[in-house]
Design a protein around this motif. Sequence first.
Motif, PDB file in Angstrom:
ATOM      1  N   ARG A 153      42.359  38.407  34.365  1.00 37.11           N
ATOM      2  CA  ARG A 153      42.381  36.871  33.970  1.00 37.11           C
ATOM      3  C   ARG A 153      43.121  36.317  34.989  1.00 37.11           C
ATOM      4  O   ARG A 153      42.659  35.097  35.500  1.00 37.11           O
ATOM      5  N   GLU A 154      44.183  36.758  35.433  1.00 36.78           N
ATOM      6  CA  GLU A 154      45.154  35.938  36.674  1.00 36.78           C
ATOM      7  C   GLU A 154      44.293  36.078  37.753  1.00 36.78           C
ATOM      8  O   GLU A 154      44.349  34.866  38.507  1.00 36.78           O
ATOM      9  N   SER A 198      41.422  33.400  37.351  1.00 36.88           N
ATOM     10  CA  SER A 198      42.006  32.220  37.360  1.00 36.88           C
ATOM     11  C   SER A 198      42.275  31.682  38.695  1.00 36.88           C
ATOM     12  O   SER A 198      41.655  30.502  39.143  1.00 36.88           O
ATOM     13  N   LEU A 210      37.183  25.717  38.755  1.00 42.14           N
ATOM     14  CA  LEU A 210      38.100  25.450  37.643  1.00 42.14           C
ATOM     15  C   LEU A 210      38.211  23.879  37.524  1.00 42.14           C
ATOM     16  O   LEU A 210      37.982  23.286  36.237  1.00 42.14           O
TER      17      LEU A 210
END
Length: 111
Positions: free
Chosen positions: A33-34, A37, A46
Motif C-alpha cells: 500500500r505504501e 501510494s 493521485l
Amino acid sequence: RERERERAALIERERERERAAAMADELTLDELREHLSSQFLETGALGVVKAQLRRSFLEQLRRGGDAPAAGLPGAELGLPQRALLSLLVDHLERAALPQSAAVLVPECGLE
C-alpha cells in the motif's frame, strides 16, 4: 581503473535490483500500500484522482447531495475562460508538466 570502478558499480546495481525483486515478492499488505501510494504520488495519478473526487463532491453539494454529479463545472464557464484555461493546459503540457495539466483539466471541468 575507471573500467574496474564502472564494472563494480554495475555489479552492485545488479545485486541491488535482485535484492529489490526478492523483497517485492515478500511485501506485506501495508508495504505494498505504501509503495503504491508513493508511486501514485510520483506519477501524478493521485492528484488527478483527488481532483476528480473534489469536483464530484462539490458538484453533489451544489445539487443538494442527492443527485449524481452529471454536470461539469467547466460548462458554467464562458468561452473566454474556457479558452484561457485551454491555453494554460496546452502550456503546461508543452513545458513538460503533464501531471499539472492532468490535475488542472478535471479541476476546471475541461474534460
